[in-house]
Design an enzyme around this catalytic site. Structure first.
Site, PDB file in Angstrom:
ATOM      1  N   PRO A 112       9.802  -8.787 -73.798  1.00 19.77           N
ATOM      2  CA  PRO A 112      10.889  -9.344 -72.987  1.00 19.77           C
ATOM      3  C   PRO A 112      12.113  -9.658 -73.848  1.00 19.77           C
ATOM      4  O   PRO A 112      11.977 -10.109 -74.983  1.00 19.77           O
ATOM      5  CB  PRO A 112      10.298 -10.629 -72.400  1.00 19.77           C
ATOM      6  CG  PRO A 112       8.846 -10.599 -72.692  1.00 19.77           C
ATOM      7  CD  PRO A 112       8.591  -9.609 -73.776  1.00 19.77           C
ATOM      8  N   VAL A 113      13.280  -9.363 -73.289  1.00 21.41           N
ATOM      9  CA  VAL A 113      14.536  -9.553 -74.035  1.00 21.41           C
ATOM     10  C   VAL A 113      14.947 -11.033 -73.990  1.00 21.41           C
ATOM     11  O   VAL A 113      14.670 -11.727 -73.005  1.00 21.41           O
ATOM     12  CB  VAL A 113      15.644  -8.678 -73.380  1.00 21.41           C
ATOM     13  CG1 VAL A 113      16.986  -8.896 -74.056  1.00 21.41           C
ATOM     14  CG2 VAL A 113      15.248  -7.214 -73.448  1.00 21.41           C
ATOM     15  N   LEU A 117      10.673 -13.512 -78.488  1.00 22.38           N
ATOM     16  CA  LEU A 117       9.558 -12.667 -78.953  1.00 22.38           C
ATOM     17  C   LEU A 117      10.029 -11.551 -79.893  1.00 22.38           C
ATOM     18  O   LEU A 117       9.285 -10.619 -80.171  1.00 22.38           O
ATOM     19  CB  LEU A 117       8.794 -12.078 -77.760  1.00 22.38           C
ATOM     20  CG  LEU A 117       8.014 -13.082 -76.890  1.00 22.38           C
ATOM     21  CD1 LEU A 117       7.172 -12.360 -75.859  1.00 22.38           C
ATOM     22  CD2 LEU A 117       7.112 -13.972 -77.734  1.00 22.38           C
ATOM     23  N   ALA A 121      14.846  -7.437 -82.991  1.00 24.40           N
ATOM     24  CA  ALA A 121      14.397  -7.015 -84.323  1.00 24.40           C
ATOM     25  C   ALA A 121      13.402  -5.859 -84.210  1.00 24.40           C
ATOM     26  O   ALA A 121      13.433  -4.908 -85.002  1.00 24.40           O
ATOM     27  CB  ALA A 121      13.744  -8.192 -85.052  1.00 24.40           C
ATOM     28  N   ALA A 122      12.527  -5.919 -83.195  1.00 23.72           N
ATOM     29  CA  ALA A 122      11.510  -4.875 -83.050  1.00 23.72           C
ATOM     30  C   ALA A 122      12.164  -3.525 -82.750  1.00 23.72           C
ATOM     31  O   ALA A 122      11.781  -2.495 -83.328  1.00 23.72           O
ATOM     32  CB  ALA A 122      10.529  -5.252 -81.947  1.00 23.72           C
ATOM     33  N   ASP A 163      12.729 -13.000 -88.092  1.00 19.46           N
ATOM     34  CA  ASP A 163      12.316 -12.034 -87.061  1.00 19.46           C
ATOM     35  C   ASP A 163      12.141 -10.633 -87.654  1.00 19.46           C
ATOM     36  O   ASP A 163      11.100 -10.000 -87.490  1.00 19.46           O
ATOM     37  CB  ASP A 163      13.368 -11.952 -85.942  1.00 19.46           C
ATOM     38  CG  ASP A 163      13.274 -13.103 -84.973  1.00 19.46           C
ATOM     39  OD1 ASP A 163      12.670 -14.125 -85.337  1.00 19.46           O
ATOM     40  OD2 ASP A 163      13.808 -12.997 -83.857  1.00 19.46           O
TER      41      ASP A 163
HETATM   42  O1  PMV Z   1      14.776 -16.802 -80.742  1.00 16.60           O
HETATM   43  P1  PMV Z   1      14.176 -16.058 -81.864  1.00 16.60           P
HETATM   44  O2  PMV Z   1      12.799 -15.649 -81.637  1.00 16.60           O
HETATM   45  O3  PMV Z   1      15.020 -14.968 -82.383  1.00 16.60           O
HETATM   46  O4  PMV Z   1      13.972 -17.100 -83.059  1.00 16.60           O
HETATM   47  C1  PMV Z   1      14.992 -17.546 -83.823  1.00 16.60           C
HETATM   48  C2  PMV Z   1      14.462 -18.509 -84.831  1.00 16.60           C
HETATM   49  C3  PMV Z   1      15.511 -19.484 -85.308  1.00 16.60           C
HETATM   50  O5  PMV Z   1      14.911 -20.242 -86.346  1.00 16.60           O
HETATM   51  C4  PMV Z   1      15.931 -20.420 -84.194  1.00 16.60           C
HETATM   52  C5  PMV Z   1      16.750 -18.777 -85.822  1.00 16.60           C
HETATM   53  C6  PMV Z   1      16.511 -18.002 -87.093  1.00 16.60           C
HETATM   54  O6  PMV Z   1      17.359 -17.152 -87.390  1.00 16.60           O
HETATM   55  O7  PMV Z   1      15.550 -18.253 -87.822  1.00 16.60           O
END
Ligand code: PMV
Length: 324
Positions: A112-113, A117, A121-122, A163
């Site tokens: 899911p966008v 998750l 990056a994936a 990520d």
């Molecule tokens: O929302 P996500 O899964 O891309 O997580 C980001 C994690 C953070 O710590 C909030 C930001 C980061 O760049 O590490």
């Protein structure tokens, strides 16, 4: 032709504080995946649909098909900062290829966008690998990770890099910004229920808001980041020792600190509460917050019941995953 698939990810501990140099733990989630297939659109005559391959603009000869986001276009039509265009251009730039062959890039994803998750990056990692393999110049994990990090900056502004790292290496990662990558061992497998609030969020925004808080009171928020960092370090030890049941209270503590940071939301708090009432050992939001996903630690046999309770409480989907 080359195909590459990459998993999604969850952050177990340490989100947000990781942006400020504290450690965080993230693991791949293989139940969801991004898949990229790159095939050459070649022809002996050098033309397709009347298009001359000697045309200067090689970007007009690269088609991108991403049905999940209703995208079907030529690379040349995408804005320079569009993540898919940026990935494609940076791969060829890195490889020193001035005029890549005509290609069709097909992208699908079950991740899911905008829900924490790691979907962005994936897709980037799968695309980098599939493109570089297609031209017979596969990049190393380190190169893939570096390129994907550059693209994360377009998604997130000031990402920590967690990520792209967990997705590239597809292993549990103990991540500290600007430090060498450390993977870690899971002493005994444990089960996590992931539940989606259905509220899509922009990590860039929650990260930006945390930065504003921090600018206004650095000493106070540094203490909160220290607390989160301590939890992440302790959690790593517990996981390596196979003492996963002890992670529950640590998840609860981490969630409370994320609430202080204002990155939880009524939907996330409600799912965390319902998880507690239905037998979880601990629960927290995962990722940028304000929506997206929460994670709950459960005994394996309790996972279906907890997932069902979360769905009844309004979760849009759940995933049961085994961390090993
Ligand atoms: O929302 P996500 O899964 O891309 O997580 C980001 C994690 C953070 O710590 C909030 C930001 C980061 O760049 O590490």
């Amino acid at each position: 032709m080359a195909t590459s698939s990459t998993p999604g990810k969850i952050i177990l501990f340490g989100e947000h504080a990781v942006v400020y140099g504290r450690p965080a733990l993230a693991v791949p989630v293989t139940q969801v995946q991004a898949t990229v297939t790159v095939s050459s659109t070649d022809s002996v005559t050098g033309s397709r649909n009347g298009m001359d391959f000697r045309e200067k603009d090689w970007q007009a000869r690269i088609r991108i098909e991403a049905p999940d986001i209703c995208l079907s276009t030529e690379l040349s039509r995408l804005a320079p900062d569009h993540p898919l265009a940026a990935v494609t251009r940076s791969v060829f730039f890195t490889l020193g290829i001035d005029s890549p062959p005509p290609l069709t890039i097909h992208i699908t994803s079950t991740i899911p966008v905008a829900s924490g998750l790691g979907s962005g990056a994936a897709v980037s990692v799968a695309l980098i690998r599939a493109l570089s393999s297609t031209v017979h110049r596969p990049l190393s994990d380190e190169q893939v990770n570096t390129l994907a990090y550059e693209i994360e900056k377009l998604h997130h502004g000031t990402p920590s890099g967690i990520d792209n790292t967990v997705v590239t290496y597809a292993k549990p990662v103990y991540f500290v910004k600007d430090q060498p990558i450390e993977t870690f061992r899971v002493g005994a497998p444990f089960t996590i229920v992931i539940a989606d609030t259905g509220v899509s969020t922009l990590t860039k925004e929650s990260v930006g808001d945390v930065r504003e808080l921090w600018e206004a009171d650095k000493t106070g928020w540094e203490k909160v980041f220290d607390e989160i960092g301590k939890i992440a370090r302790l959690a790593r030890k517990m996981i390596e020792n196979g003492e996963w049941m002890a992670l529950g209270p640590l998840m609860d503590e981490n969630h409370a600190l994320l609430q202080q940071l204002t990155v939880s939301s009524p939907e996330l708090d409600r799912l965390v509460e319902v998880a507690h009432r239905s037998g979880t050992l601990g629960a927290k939001l995962s990722g940028g917050g304000r929506g997206g996903n929460m994670i709950a630690l459960v005994q394996k046999e309790d996972a279906p019941a907890v997932a069902e309770a979360l769905m009844s409480a309004g979760a849009k989907r759940t995933i049961i995953t085994q961390i090993e």
